[in-house]
Scaffold this active site. Sequence first.
Site, PDB file in Angstrom:
ATOM      1  N   ILE A  50       0.955  -1.206   0.070  1.00  0.00           N
ATOM      2  CA  ILE A  50      -0.087   0.034   0.058  1.00  0.00           C
ATOM      3  C   ILE A  50       0.973   1.168  -0.040  1.00  0.00           C
ATOM      4  O   ILE A  50       1.735   1.587   0.893  1.00  0.00           O
ATOM      5  CB  ILE A  50      -0.886  -0.068   1.168  1.00  0.00           C
ATOM      6  CG1 ILE A  50      -1.852  -1.260   1.288  1.00  0.00           C
ATOM      7  CG2 ILE A  50      -2.069   1.093   1.084  1.00  0.00           C
ATOM      8  CD1 ILE A  50      -2.372  -1.407   2.564  1.00  0.00           C
ATOM      9  N   CYS A  51       0.603   2.361  -0.872  1.00  0.00           N
ATOM     10  CA  CYS A  51       1.094   3.361  -0.946  1.00  0.00           C
ATOM     11  C   CYS A  51       0.542   4.505  -0.174  1.00  0.00           C
ATOM     12  O   CYS A  51      -0.464   5.089  -0.592  1.00  0.00           O
ATOM     13  CB  CYS A  51       1.358   3.825  -2.461  1.00  0.00           C
ATOM     14  SG  CYS A  51       2.364   5.519  -2.622  1.00  0.00           S
ATOM     15  N   LEU A  52       0.896   4.570   1.120  1.00  0.00           N
ATOM     16  CA  LEU A  52       0.349   5.231   2.307  1.00  0.00           C
ATOM     17  C   LEU A  52       1.225   6.084   2.879  1.00  0.00           C
ATOM     18  O   LEU A  52       1.769   5.408   3.534  1.00  0.00           O
ATOM     19  CB  LEU A  52      -0.833   4.592   2.822  1.00  0.00           C
ATOM     20  CG  LEU A  52      -1.717   5.457   3.745  1.00  0.00           C
ATOM     21  CD1 LEU A  52      -2.731   6.338   3.126  1.00  0.00           C
ATOM     22  CD2 LEU A  52      -2.467   4.392   4.814  1.00  0.00           C
TER      23      LEU A  52
END
EC number: 2.3.2.23
Length: 232
Positions: free
Chosen positions: A169-171
């Site tokens: 996840i790109c968070l």
Amino acid sequence: MSSTPAAGSAAEVATSSATSNAPSAPSTTASNVSNTSQPTTAGTPQARGGRGSNANGGASGSNAGGGDEPRKEAKTTPRISRALGTSAKRIQKELAEITLDPPPNCSAGPKGDNLYEWVSTILGPPGSVYEGGVFFLDIHFSPEYPFKPPKVTFRTRIYHCNINSQGVICLDILKDNWSPALTISKVLLSICSLLTDCNPADPLVGSIATQYLQNREEHDRIARLWTKRYAT
């Protein structure tokens, strides 16, 4: 007349005793001088006997050679225990909180007895292209938690520009913007928000981000198809 032989016998016994027990009589015989001239050389074979060999290869020699290692362990083990204790207490606290008051459409808890390995379930947000889907995530806490972020990955396939095929996840809060004040509940809420509104400006899958910006209808069609195929 009978006392004279007794005195003679006593003198002979005393002389014999003094000669045989000379080491116990301080400063009276040559053997005692020899013993007392080396009060600190207990390592000589005469003074130590079998213990001299033990110092080299026996139990005492082993302790002397390896004594530093247990001391090092004694110094480092408390640090590790404190780190584990801090993270475990924090994780247990968050587990109690998320059990009593879970975020909307989310649940999470340990896998079996391992407090550091969790599984989470997120329901596709209503009104989004993921509505109706049930998405499973893996959560891994390190012993440095909460000073390092948890590792959260999707187990269920999802068509999203900020989530790749490995479930990464790109968070930002899972990377540089992590703070010890954050909790796993807040992380799950942020992931739900990401499902509602993706961030094509910071994509993990560039082709999906481009499609989202240039052909939103096709993007949404495929996202719904994947949700139906993999998450229901």
